[in-house]
Design a protein around this motif. Structure first.
Motif: not given
Length: 124
Positions: A18-47
């Motif tokens: 809904r935010l994106k449809k309204a024209g907003y950009s949405v970014y993730l800023l996370s205290n994570a390791t590069p392993r984040f990219f191994d799992r983020y596709l498993d979580i719909p919001a992160l995609t």
């Protein structure tokens, strides 16, 4: 190794859509390791994110002021135009000290998050 315990948050993917449809950009800023990219596709919001800022890749951590500055530089956004959402109050305080607005998010309370967004004039 929190990735096996990183659940999808009910309602978050819908909120981001809904935010994106309204024209907003949405970014993730996370205290994570590069392993984040191994799992983020498993979580719909992160995609749905427009971009990712993973702290380990920059050798920075929230709530350091430098991380918010590097994030804004990377995505070419102004702090005062950002609304930062985090589950840790100290990270929100760090973002506010840098000039961002913010909200401490309780994982089960999408309704409070929507209200906080609307209170800041973020309408969707």
């Amino acid at each position: 190794d929190f990735y096996p315990y990183m659940p999808a948050i009910d309602g978050m993917a819908d909120l981001i859509k809904r935010l994106k449809k309204a024209g907003y950009s949405v970014y993730l800023l996370s205290n994570a390791t590069p392993r984040f990219f191994d799992r983020y596709l498993d979580i719909p919001a992160l995609t749905l994110m427009d971009g990712y800022f993973i702290s380990a890749l920059y050798k920075l951590l929230k709530p350091q002021r430098e991380i918010y500055e590097a994030f804004c530089n990377k995505f070419k956004v102004k702090a005062e135009e950002c609304f930062f959402i985090d589950d840790m109050p100290q990270n929100i305080e760090g973002a506010r000290a840098f000039g961002m607005k913010g909200h401490v998010f309780k994982i089960t309370d999408i309704e409070a998050l929507e209200k906080a967004l609307n209170n800041e004039g973020i309408l969707f």
